[in-house]
Motif scaffolding. Structure first.
Motif, PDB file in Angstrom:
ATOM      1  N   GLU A 138       0.807  -1.227   0.000  1.00  0.00           N
ATOM      2  CA  GLU A 138       0.000   0.000   0.000  1.00  0.00           C
ATOM      3  C   GLU A 138       0.840   1.278   0.000  1.00  0.00           C
ATOM      4  O   GLU A 138       0.306   2.373  -0.158  1.00  0.00           O
ATOM      5  N   LEU A 139       2.144   1.129   0.204  1.00  0.00           N
ATOM      6  CA  LEU A 139       3.002   2.323   0.207  1.00  0.00           C
ATOM      7  C   LEU A 139       3.370   2.666  -1.238  1.00  0.00           C
ATOM      8  O   LEU A 139       4.524   2.541  -1.650  1.00  0.00           O
ATOM      9  N   PRO A 141       4.792   4.275  -4.075  1.00  0.00           N
ATOM     10  CA  PRO A 141       5.816   5.332  -4.102  1.00  0.00           C
ATOM     11  C   PRO A 141       5.300   6.620  -4.756  1.00  0.00           C
ATOM     12  O   PRO A 141       4.706   6.589  -5.826  1.00  0.00           O
ATOM     13  N   ALA A 144       1.061   7.464  -2.051  1.00  0.00           N
ATOM     14  CA  ALA A 144       0.260   7.167  -0.859  1.00  0.00           C
ATOM     15  C   ALA A 144       0.344   8.287   0.172  1.00  0.00           C
ATOM     16  O   ALA A 144       1.400   8.881   0.378  1.00  0.00           O
ATOM     17  N   LYS A 145      -0.806   8.562   0.795  1.00  0.00           N
ATOM     18  CA  LYS A 145      -0.837   9.467   1.944  1.00  0.00           C
ATOM     19  C   LYS A 145      -0.866   8.601   3.192  1.00  0.00           C
ATOM     20  O   LYS A 145      -1.796   7.822   3.413  1.00  0.00           O
ATOM     21  N   VAL A 146       0.162   8.744   4.009  1.00  0.00           N
ATOM     22  CA  VAL A 146       0.357   7.831   5.128  1.00  0.00           C
ATOM     23  C   VAL A 146       0.263   8.600   6.441  1.00  0.00           C
ATOM     24  O   VAL A 146       0.910   9.634   6.609  1.00  0.00           O
ATOM     25  N   ALA A 162       8.717   5.622   4.603  1.00  0.00           N
ATOM     26  CA  ALA A 162       7.638   6.051   3.699  1.00  0.00           C
ATOM     27  C   ALA A 162       7.996   7.369   3.004  1.00  0.00           C
ATOM     28  O   ALA A 162       7.704   7.553   1.816  1.00  0.00           O
ATOM     29  N   ARG A 163       8.678   8.263   3.725  1.00  0.00           N
ATOM     30  CA  ARG A 163       9.147   9.495   3.083  1.00  0.00           C
ATOM     31  C   ARG A 163      10.171   9.171   1.999  1.00  0.00           C
ATOM     32  O   ARG A 163      10.152   9.765   0.916  1.00  0.00           O
ATOM     33  N   CYS A 167       6.192   9.035  -0.203  1.00  0.00           N
ATOM     34  CA  CYS A 167       4.818   9.155   0.299  1.00  0.00           C
ATOM     35  C   CYS A 167       4.689  10.439   1.121  1.00  0.00           C
ATOM     36  O   CYS A 167       5.663  10.966   1.648  1.00  0.00           O
ATOM     37  N   GLU A 168       3.442  10.895   1.229  1.00  0.00           N
ATOM     38  CA  GLU A 168       3.148  12.033   2.109  1.00  0.00           C
ATOM     39  C   GLU A 168       2.943  11.465   3.513  1.00  0.00           C
ATOM     40  O   GLU A 168       2.141  10.534   3.680  1.00  0.00           O
ATOM     41  N   VAL A 169       3.663  11.963   4.496  1.00  0.00           N
ATOM     42  CA  VAL A 169       3.639  11.309   5.812  1.00  0.00           C
ATOM     43  C   VAL A 169       3.309  12.293   6.929  1.00  0.00           C
ATOM     44  O   VAL A 169       3.927  13.363   7.036  1.00  0.00           O
ATOM     45  N   ASP A 231      -4.540   7.432   2.990  1.00  0.00           N
ATOM     46  CA  ASP A 231      -4.862   6.152   2.351  1.00  0.00           C
ATOM     47  C   ASP A 231      -4.471   4.994   3.256  1.00  0.00           C
ATOM     48  O   ASP A 231      -4.968   3.881   3.138  1.00  0.00           O
TER      49      ASP A 231
END
Lengths: 401, 63
Positions: A138-139, A141, A144-146, A162-163, A167-169, A231
Protein backbone atom coordinates in the motif's frame (compact mmCIF):
# COMPACT_ATOMS: atom_id res chain seq x y z
CA UNK A 1 14.26 -41.67 28.64
CA UNK A 2 15.74 -38.47 27.28
CA UNK A 3 14.20 -35.21 28.36
CA UNK A 4 12.38 -32.74 26.17
CA UNK A 5 11.99 -28.97 25.93
CA UNK A 6 9.07 -27.07 24.47
CA UNK A 7 9.73 -23.50 23.39
CA UNK A 8 6.58 -21.45 22.91
CA UNK A 9 7.44 -18.70 20.44
CA UNK A 10 9.42 -19.46 17.28
CA UNK A 11 11.13 -16.12 16.86
CA UNK A 12 14.59 -14.80 17.68
CA UNK A 13 14.46 -15.43 21.45
CA UNK A 14 13.18 -18.96 21.06
CA UNK A 15 15.78 -19.71 18.41
CA UNK A 16 18.63 -18.38 20.55
CA UNK A 17 17.39 -20.43 23.51
CA UNK A 18 17.33 -23.58 21.35
CA UNK A 19 20.88 -22.92 20.09
CA UNK A 20 22.10 -22.27 23.62
CA UNK A 21 20.51 -25.49 24.92
CA UNK A 22 22.46 -27.41 22.30
CA UNK A 23 25.65 -25.40 22.88
CA UNK A 24 25.40 -26.32 26.57
CA UNK A 25 25.05 -30.02 25.85
CA UNK A 26 21.30 -30.63 25.93
CA UNK A 27 20.69 -33.46 23.43
CA UNK A 28 16.99 -34.20 24.02
CA UNK A 29 14.04 -33.24 21.88
CA UNK A 30 13.36 -29.53 21.30
CA UNK A 31 9.98 -28.48 19.90
CA UNK A 32 9.37 -24.90 18.82
CA UNK A 33 5.71 -23.83 18.74
CA UNK A 34 5.00 -20.69 16.71
CA UNK A 35 1.93 -18.71 15.80
CA UNK A 36 3.40 -17.52 12.51
CA UNK A 37 3.94 -19.93 9.62
CA UNK A 38 7.49 -18.63 9.07
CA UNK A 39 10.78 -19.91 10.41
CA UNK A 40 12.50 -17.32 12.66
CA UNK A 41 13.41 -14.03 11.07
CA UNK A 42 14.78 -10.65 12.08
CA UNK A 43 12.08 -8.06 12.69
CA UNK A 44 13.93 -4.68 12.71
CA UNK A 45 14.39 -4.47 8.91
CA UNK A 46 10.60 -4.70 8.49
CA UNK A 47 10.24 -1.01 9.31
CA UNK A 48 13.47 0.01 7.58
CA UNK A 49 15.43 -1.15 4.55
CA UNK A 50 13.36 -4.22 3.76
CA UNK A 51 10.13 -2.19 3.87
CA UNK A 52 11.71 0.21 1.39
CA UNK A 53 12.49 -2.63 -1.04
CA UNK A 54 10.93 -6.04 -1.40
CA UNK A 55 9.66 -7.76 1.73
CA UNK A 56 10.51 -11.47 1.57
CA UNK A 57 11.28 -14.11 4.18
CA UNK A 58 14.63 -14.70 2.54
CA UNK A 59 15.63 -11.08 3.12
CA UNK A 60 15.16 -11.33 6.88
CA UNK A 61 15.45 -15.05 7.79
CA UNK A 62 17.96 -16.12 10.42
CA UNK A 63 20.39 -18.72 9.17
CA UNK A 64 19.64 -21.96 11.00
CA UNK A 65 22.84 -23.27 12.52
CA UNK A 66 23.86 -26.90 12.53
CA UNK A 67 23.12 -27.12 16.27
CA UNK A 68 19.39 -26.68 15.67
CA UNK A 69 18.98 -28.84 12.57
CA UNK A 70 17.12 -31.50 14.56
CA UNK A 71 14.67 -29.10 16.23
CA UNK A 72 11.00 -29.90 15.58
CA UNK A 73 9.11 -26.90 14.22
CA UNK A 74 5.40 -26.68 14.93
CA UNK A 75 4.41 -23.49 13.13
CA UNK A 76 1.17 -21.71 12.30
CA UNK A 77 -0.53 -23.14 15.39
CA UNK A 78 -0.12 -21.03 18.54
CA UNK A 79 -0.07 -22.38 22.07
CA UNK A 80 -3.40 -21.73 23.76
CA UNK A 81 -2.86 -23.18 27.24
CA UNK A 82 -0.40 -24.93 29.50
CA UNK A 83 -0.80 -27.19 32.50
CA UNK A 84 2.23 -26.58 34.69
CA UNK A 85 1.41 -29.56 36.94
CA UNK A 86 1.08 -32.10 34.12
CA UNK A 87 3.72 -30.25 32.05
CA UNK A 88 1.71 -30.15 28.84
CA UNK A 89 1.26 -27.33 26.31
CA UNK A 90 -1.86 -27.34 24.14
CA UNK A 91 -2.19 -25.51 20.81
CA UNK A 92 -5.09 -23.92 18.94
CA UNK A 93 -5.53 -27.01 16.77
CA UNK A 94 -5.82 -29.19 19.87
CA UNK A 95 -2.39 -30.80 19.74
CA UNK A 96 -0.57 -31.33 23.01
CA UNK A 97 3.14 -31.36 23.76
CA UNK A 98 4.66 -32.75 26.95
CA UNK A 99 7.82 -31.20 28.31
CA UNK A 100 10.42 -31.42 31.03
CA UNK A 101 11.54 -27.86 30.37
CA UNK A 102 9.34 -25.04 29.10
CA UNK A 103 10.56 -21.78 27.55
CA UNK A 104 8.05 -18.94 27.38
CA UNK A 105 9.05 -16.82 24.38
CA UNK A 106 5.68 -15.85 22.94
CA UNK A 107 6.55 -12.17 22.68
CA UNK A 108 4.33 -9.21 21.94
CA UNK A 109 1.73 -8.16 19.44
CA UNK A 110 0.89 -4.59 18.45
CA UNK A 111 -1.89 -2.79 20.22
CA UNK A 112 -4.34 -1.21 17.80
CA UNK A 113 -6.63 1.76 18.27
CA UNK A 114 -10.24 1.12 19.20
CA UNK A 115 -12.12 3.41 16.79
CA UNK A 116 -15.87 3.73 16.07
CA UNK A 117 -15.36 3.47 12.29
CA UNK A 118 -12.43 1.10 12.68
CA UNK A 119 -13.53 -1.84 10.55
CA UNK A 120 -12.31 -0.48 7.23
CA UNK A 121 -9.26 -1.37 5.16
CA UNK A 122 -6.01 0.54 5.04
CA UNK A 123 -5.01 -0.10 8.67
CA UNK A 124 -1.62 -1.66 9.27
CA UNK A 125 0.78 -2.70 11.99
CA UNK A 126 4.42 -3.72 11.53
CA UNK A 127 5.24 -6.60 13.80
CA UNK A 128 5.31 -9.59 11.48
CA UNK A 129 6.65 -10.35 8.03
CA UNK A 130 3.08 -10.67 6.73
CA UNK A 131 2.26 -7.27 8.26
CA UNK A 132 5.17 -5.71 6.37
CA UNK A 133 4.24 -7.41 3.09
CA UNK A 134 0.72 -6.00 3.42
CA UNK A 135 1.93 -2.52 4.30
CA UNK A 136 4.55 -2.45 1.53
CA UNK A 137 1.82 -3.16 -1.05
CA UNK A 138 0.00 0.00 0.00
CA UNK A 139 3.00 2.32 0.21
CA UNK A 140 2.62 3.40 -3.40
CA UNK A 141 5.82 5.33 -4.10
CA UNK A 142 5.16 9.01 -4.59
CA UNK A 143 1.42 8.61 -4.17
CA UNK A 144 0.26 7.17 -0.86
CA UNK A 145 -0.84 9.47 1.94
CA UNK A 146 0.36 7.83 5.13
CA UNK A 147 -0.54 8.59 8.72
CA UNK A 148 1.69 6.95 11.30
CA UNK A 149 0.17 6.68 14.77
CA UNK A 150 2.87 6.60 17.43
CA UNK A 151 6.24 8.34 17.47
CA UNK A 152 8.42 5.69 19.06
CA UNK A 153 11.31 4.16 17.17
CA UNK A 154 9.15 1.94 14.95
CA UNK A 155 6.74 4.74 14.09
CA UNK A 156 9.62 7.08 13.24
CA UNK A 157 11.35 4.41 11.15
CA UNK A 158 8.18 3.76 9.18
CA UNK A 159 7.74 7.52 8.70
CA UNK A 160 11.31 7.85 7.40
CA UNK A 161 10.96 4.83 5.10
CA UNK A 162 7.64 6.05 3.70
CA UNK A 163 9.15 9.50 3.08
CA UNK A 164 12.04 7.81 1.32
CA UNK A 165 9.48 6.21 -1.00
CA UNK A 166 8.01 9.64 -1.70
CA UNK A 167 4.82 9.16 0.30
CA UNK A 168 3.15 12.03 2.11
CA UNK A 169 3.64 11.31 5.81
CA UNK A 170 2.02 12.68 8.96
CA UNK A 171 3.06 11.34 12.34
CA UNK A 172 0.39 11.60 15.04
CA UNK A 173 1.34 10.94 18.66
CA UNK A 174 0.18 11.79 22.15
CA UNK A 175 3.79 12.49 23.14
CA UNK A 176 5.18 16.03 22.95
CA UNK A 177 8.21 14.92 20.89
CA UNK A 178 9.09 11.81 18.88
CA UNK A 179 11.08 9.15 20.74
CA UNK A 180 11.04 11.29 23.88
CA UNK A 181 10.83 8.47 26.41
CA UNK A 182 14.17 6.85 25.65
CA UNK A 183 15.96 9.96 24.40
CA UNK A 184 14.84 12.94 26.49
CA UNK A 185 13.45 16.24 25.28
CA UNK A 186 16.55 17.84 23.79
CA UNK A 187 17.53 15.02 21.44
CA UNK A 188 13.87 14.18 20.70
CA UNK A 189 13.21 17.78 19.62
CA UNK A 190 16.28 17.69 17.40
CA UNK A 191 15.13 14.44 15.78
CA UNK A 192 11.72 16.00 15.17
CA UNK A 193 13.47 18.86 13.39
CA UNK A 194 15.41 16.41 11.23
CA UNK A 195 12.25 14.47 10.35
CA UNK A 196 10.52 17.74 9.45
CA UNK A 197 13.44 18.72 7.22
CA UNK A 198 12.77 15.49 5.32
CA UNK A 199 9.13 16.47 4.94
CA UNK A 200 7.37 14.56 7.72
CA UNK A 201 4.54 16.51 9.33
CA UNK A 202 3.91 16.05 13.03
CA UNK A 203 0.69 16.25 14.98
CA UNK A 204 1.99 15.88 18.51
CA UNK A 205 0.06 15.97 21.80
CA UNK A 206 -2.84 14.49 19.86
CA UNK A 207 -4.69 11.21 19.82
CA UNK A 208 -6.75 9.69 17.02
CA UNK A 209 -10.48 9.50 17.67
CA UNK A 210 -11.84 8.03 14.43
CA UNK A 211 -11.39 7.34 10.72
CA UNK A 212 -13.28 8.59 7.70
CA UNK A 213 -14.09 6.40 4.70
CA UNK A 214 -16.55 3.64 3.96
CA UNK A 215 -14.69 0.54 2.79
CA UNK A 216 -11.24 2.07 2.86
CA UNK A 217 -9.64 4.82 4.92
CA UNK A 218 -9.95 8.30 3.45
CA UNK A 219 -8.88 10.24 6.51
CA UNK A 220 -7.82 10.15 10.13
CA UNK A 221 -9.75 12.22 12.67
CA UNK A 222 -7.71 13.74 15.48
CA UNK A 223 -9.03 14.32 18.98
CA UNK A 224 -9.47 18.04 18.18
CA UNK A 225 -11.70 17.20 15.20
CA UNK A 226 -9.06 17.93 12.56
CA UNK A 227 -9.12 15.46 9.65
CA UNK A 228 -5.91 14.40 7.90
CA UNK A 229 -6.35 12.83 4.48
CA UNK A 230 -4.94 9.32 4.44
CA UNK A 231 -4.86 6.15 2.35
CA UNK A 232 -2.90 4.24 4.93
CA UNK A 233 -2.81 4.27 8.75
CA UNK A 234 0.16 2.58 10.38
CA UNK A 235 -0.42 1.88 14.06
CA UNK A 236 2.80 1.77 16.05
CA UNK A 237 1.51 2.85 19.43
CA UNK A 238 2.43 0.09 21.87
CA UNK A 239 2.13 -3.63 22.46
CA UNK A 240 0.19 -6.33 24.23
CA UNK A 241 2.02 -9.24 25.84
CA UNK A 242 1.11 -12.65 24.42
CA UNK A 243 0.36 -14.22 27.79
CA UNK A 244 -3.25 -15.32 27.34
CA UNK A 245 -2.14 -18.94 26.99
CA UNK A 246 -0.76 -18.68 30.54
CA UNK A 247 -4.06 -17.47 32.01
CA UNK A 248 -4.87 -20.70 33.84
CA UNK A 249 -1.46 -20.82 35.56
CA UNK A 250 -0.43 -19.12 38.80
CA UNK A 251 2.42 -17.25 37.10
CA UNK A 252 2.71 -13.48 37.62
CA UNK A 253 1.64 -12.23 34.19
CA UNK A 254 0.60 -8.75 35.33
CA UNK A 255 3.15 -7.23 32.94
CA UNK A 256 4.84 -9.78 30.72
CA UNK A 257 6.00 -12.70 32.83
CA UNK A 258 7.87 -12.04 36.06
CA UNK A 259 11.18 -13.92 36.17
CA UNK A 260 13.97 -14.38 38.72
CA UNK A 261 17.60 -13.66 37.92
CA UNK A 262 17.96 -17.16 36.42
CA UNK A 263 14.93 -16.25 34.24
CA UNK A 264 12.73 -18.89 35.89
CA UNK A 265 9.09 -17.84 35.81
CA UNK A 266 7.76 -16.56 39.14
CA UNK A 267 4.28 -17.16 40.58
CA UNK A 268 1.93 -14.52 41.96
CA UNK A 269 3.09 -15.51 45.46
CA UNK A 270 6.71 -14.94 44.53
CA UNK A 271 7.96 -18.49 44.02
CA UNK A 272 10.25 -19.47 41.16
CA UNK A 273 8.96 -22.39 39.11
CA UNK A 274 11.64 -24.97 38.33
CA UNK A 275 11.86 -25.93 34.68
CA UNK A 276 9.82 -22.95 33.39
CA UNK A 277 11.79 -20.07 31.88
CA UNK A 278 11.06 -16.74 30.21
CA UNK A 279 12.85 -15.23 27.20
CA UNK A 280 12.67 -11.99 25.23
CA UNK A 281 10.27 -9.04 25.34
CA UNK A 282 8.02 -10.80 27.84
CA UNK A 283 10.66 -11.41 30.50
CA UNK A 284 10.28 -8.97 33.41
CA UNK A 285 13.46 -9.29 35.41
CA UNK A 286 15.67 -7.14 37.63
CA UNK A 287 18.96 -6.05 36.09
CA UNK A 288 21.59 -5.40 38.80
CA UNK A 289 23.46 -3.23 36.32
CA UNK A 290 20.81 -0.60 37.15
CA UNK A 291 18.72 -1.55 40.21
CA UNK A 292 16.43 -4.21 41.71
CA UNK A 293 13.24 -3.26 39.88
CA UNK A 294 12.00 -5.99 37.52
CA UNK A 295 11.34 -4.55 34.05
CA UNK A 296 10.56 -5.78 30.59
CA UNK A 297 13.08 -4.48 28.05
CA UNK A 298 11.84 -4.24 24.48
CA UNK A 299 15.25 -3.89 22.89
CA UNK A 300 16.59 -6.06 20.12
CA UNK A 301 19.49 -7.68 21.98
CA UNK A 302 17.37 -8.88 24.90
CA UNK A 303 15.88 -11.97 23.19
CA UNK A 304 19.43 -13.09 22.40
CA UNK A 305 20.80 -12.33 25.87
CA UNK A 306 17.89 -13.96 27.68
CA UNK A 307 17.85 -16.91 25.26
CA UNK A 308 21.50 -17.63 25.99
CA UNK A 309 20.97 -17.34 29.73
CA UNK A 310 18.02 -19.73 29.63
CA UNK A 311 19.86 -22.22 27.42
CA UNK A 312 22.68 -22.34 29.93
CA UNK A 313 20.57 -22.63 33.12
CA UNK A 314 17.88 -24.91 31.70
CA UNK A 315 20.34 -27.38 30.21
CA UNK A 316 22.06 -27.64 33.61
CA UNK A 317 18.67 -28.12 35.31
CA UNK A 318 17.65 -30.90 32.92
CA UNK A 319 21.00 -32.67 33.36
CA UNK A 320 20.84 -32.39 37.18
CA UNK A 321 24.23 -30.77 36.77
CA UNK A 322 26.31 -30.03 39.85
CA UNK A 323 26.84 -26.45 38.71
CA UNK A 324 23.09 -25.69 38.48
CA UNK A 325 22.95 -23.83 41.81
CA UNK A 326 26.06 -21.90 40.87
CA UNK A 327 24.61 -20.92 37.48
CA UNK A 328 21.35 -19.79 39.10
CA UNK A 329 23.31 -17.63 41.54
CA UNK A 330 25.36 -15.99 38.79
CA UNK A 331 24.21 -12.41 38.29
CA UNK A 332 22.42 -11.74 35.02
CA UNK A 333 23.04 -8.19 33.86
CA UNK A 334 22.74 -7.78 30.13
CA UNK A 335 23.47 -4.33 28.73
CA UNK A 336 20.40 -3.29 26.73
CA UNK A 337 21.31 -2.08 23.26
CA UNK A 338 19.22 -0.55 20.51
CA UNK A 339 19.73 1.00 17.12
CA UNK A 340 17.69 2.72 14.51
CA UNK A 341 18.23 3.81 10.92
CA UNK A 342 16.30 6.90 9.90
CA UNK A 343 17.30 8.67 6.66
CA UNK A 344 21.10 8.85 6.78
CA UNK A 345 21.13 8.76 10.59
CA UNK A 346 22.64 5.81 12.38
CA UNK A 347 21.27 5.98 15.92
CA UNK A 348 22.77 3.60 18.46
CA UNK A 349 22.08 3.37 22.17
CA UNK A 350 23.16 1.35 25.19
CA UNK A 351 21.91 1.07 28.74
CA UNK A 352 18.63 2.50 30.07
CA UNK A 353 18.55 6.18 29.08
CA UNK A 354 14.83 6.26 29.88
CA UNK A 355 15.66 5.92 33.60
CA UNK A 356 17.92 8.97 33.63
CA UNK A 357 17.19 12.08 35.66
CA UNK A 358 19.67 14.14 33.65
CA UNK A 359 21.38 14.05 30.28
CA UNK A 360 24.12 16.02 28.61
CA UNK A 361 25.78 16.23 25.24
CA UNK A 362 29.13 14.52 25.78
CA UNK A 363 30.50 14.66 22.23
CA UNK A 364 29.69 16.25 18.87
CA UNK A 365 27.08 18.86 18.05
CA UNK A 366 23.33 18.69 18.57
CA UNK A 367 22.71 19.57 14.92
CA UNK A 368 25.21 17.03 13.58
CA UNK A 369 26.75 13.76 14.74
CA UNK A 370 26.60 13.53 18.52
CA UNK A 371 26.79 11.47 21.68
CA UNK A 372 24.35 12.05 24.53
CA UNK A 373 25.13 10.70 28.00
CA UNK A 374 22.28 9.82 30.38
CA UNK A 375 22.85 9.95 34.12
CA UNK A 376 21.05 8.94 37.30
CA UNK A 377 22.70 11.03 39.97
CA UNK A 378 26.38 10.97 39.04
CA UNK A 379 26.24 7.56 37.42
CA UNK A 380 26.13 7.05 33.66
CA UNK A 381 23.23 4.69 32.92
CA UNK A 382 22.77 5.19 29.20
CA UNK A 383 24.40 6.53 26.06
CA UNK A 384 22.91 7.36 22.68
CA UNK A 385 24.84 8.35 19.60
CA UNK A 386 24.04 9.52 16.13
CA UNK A 387 27.09 8.39 14.18
CA UNK A 388 30.36 8.82 16.15
CA UNK A 389 30.57 5.07 16.74
CA UNK A 390 33.99 5.03 18.40
CA UNK A 391 32.91 7.72 20.88
CA UNK A 392 29.69 5.83 21.66
CA UNK A 393 31.71 2.69 22.30
CA UNK A 394 33.91 4.47 24.85
CA UNK A 395 30.83 5.28 26.89
CA UNK A 396 29.46 1.79 26.36
CA UNK A 397 32.57 0.46 28.12
CA UNK A 398 31.91 2.80 31.03
CA UNK A 399 28.36 1.45 31.33
CA UNK A 400 29.51 -2.09 31.99
CA UNK A 401 32.49 -1.18 34.18
CA UNK B 1 39.49 -23.00 10.43
CA UNK B 2 36.42 -20.80 10.28
CA UNK B 3 35.88 -18.43 7.38
CA UNK B 4 34.13 -15.17 8.22
CA UNK B 5 32.14 -13.21 5.71
CA UNK B 6 30.66 -9.74 6.17
CA UNK B 7 28.14 -8.51 3.63
CA UNK B 8 29.49 -4.99 3.18
CA UNK B 9 26.28 -3.90 1.44
CA UNK B 10 24.42 -4.62 4.66
CA UNK B 11 27.12 -3.60 7.19
CA UNK B 12 26.48 -0.17 8.68
CA UNK B 13 29.63 -0.19 10.84
CA UNK B 14 27.73 -0.23 14.14
CA UNK B 15 30.71 -2.00 15.67
CA UNK B 16 28.85 -4.26 18.10
CA UNK B 17 30.76 -7.29 16.78
CA UNK B 18 33.96 -5.69 18.04
CA UNK B 19 32.97 -6.32 21.66
CA UNK B 20 32.30 -10.00 21.06
CA UNK B 21 35.44 -10.89 19.11
CA UNK B 22 37.95 -8.00 19.19
CA UNK B 23 40.66 -10.19 17.71
CA UNK B 24 38.53 -10.64 14.57
CA UNK B 25 36.63 -7.36 14.18
CA UNK B 26 37.71 -3.78 14.67
CA UNK B 27 36.70 -0.27 13.71
CA UNK B 28 39.42 1.68 11.97
CA UNK B 29 40.20 5.38 12.47
CA UNK B 30 37.32 6.28 10.13
CA UNK B 31 34.89 4.14 12.16
CA UNK B 32 34.70 1.60 9.32
CA UNK B 33 34.66 -2.11 10.02
CA UNK B 34 37.71 -4.22 9.33
CA UNK B 35 37.91 -7.95 10.00
CA UNK B 36 40.15 -10.92 9.52
CA UNK B 37 38.72 -13.46 7.11
CA UNK B 38 39.70 -16.65 8.91
CA UNK B 39 39.96 -17.70 12.53
CA UNK B 40 40.79 -20.80 14.52
CA UNK B 41 37.91 -23.14 15.42
CA UNK B 42 38.46 -22.30 19.07
CA UNK B 43 37.07 -18.81 18.34
CA UNK B 44 33.72 -20.15 17.12
CA UNK B 45 31.67 -19.23 20.20
CA UNK B 46 32.74 -15.58 20.25
CA UNK B 47 32.37 -15.26 16.47
CA UNK B 48 28.85 -16.71 16.65
CA UNK B 49 28.11 -14.12 19.35
CA UNK B 50 29.33 -11.42 16.96
CA UNK B 51 26.98 -12.82 14.30
CA UNK B 52 24.14 -12.69 16.83
CA UNK B 53 24.67 -9.09 17.94
CA UNK B 54 25.07 -7.55 14.48
CA UNK B 55 22.08 -5.22 14.07
CA UNK B 56 22.19 -5.60 10.31
CA UNK B 57 22.74 -9.39 10.47
CA UNK B 58 25.55 -8.85 7.98
CA UNK B 59 28.04 -11.38 9.37
CA UNK B 60 28.08 -15.03 8.43
CA UNK B 61 30.34 -17.95 9.16
CA UNK B 62 31.15 -20.06 6.13
CA UNK B 63 31.71 -23.71 7.03
Amino acid sequence: MSKSVVIVGASMGGLRAAEALRNNGFAGRITMIGEEAHLPYNRPPLSKEVLAKEVTHEAVAFKLRAQVEDVTWHLGDPATSVDLEKKVVTTASGKSFEYDGLVIASGLRPRVLDLPNGKISGRHTVRTLDDAIGLRAELVPGAAKVVVAGAGFIGCEVAATARGLGCEVTNVAIDPYPMIRPLGEQLAAELQRRHESHGVKFKLNHGISDLTGTEKISGVVLDNGEVIQADVLVEAISSHCNVEWLASTNLDVSNGVLADSALRAVTTDGKSVEGVYVVGDLARFANPLFDNEPRRIEHWNIPTETGKRVGSVLSAYLADAENFAELVATLFMPLPSFWSDQYDMKIQGFGMPGLADRYELVAGELSDELVMGYFRGEILIGVVGIGMTSEVMKYRKELVS
Amino acid sequence: MITINVDMDKCQHYGQCVFEAPDVFKLNDDDKLEFVATADDSRRSDIESAVDVCPMQAISVVE
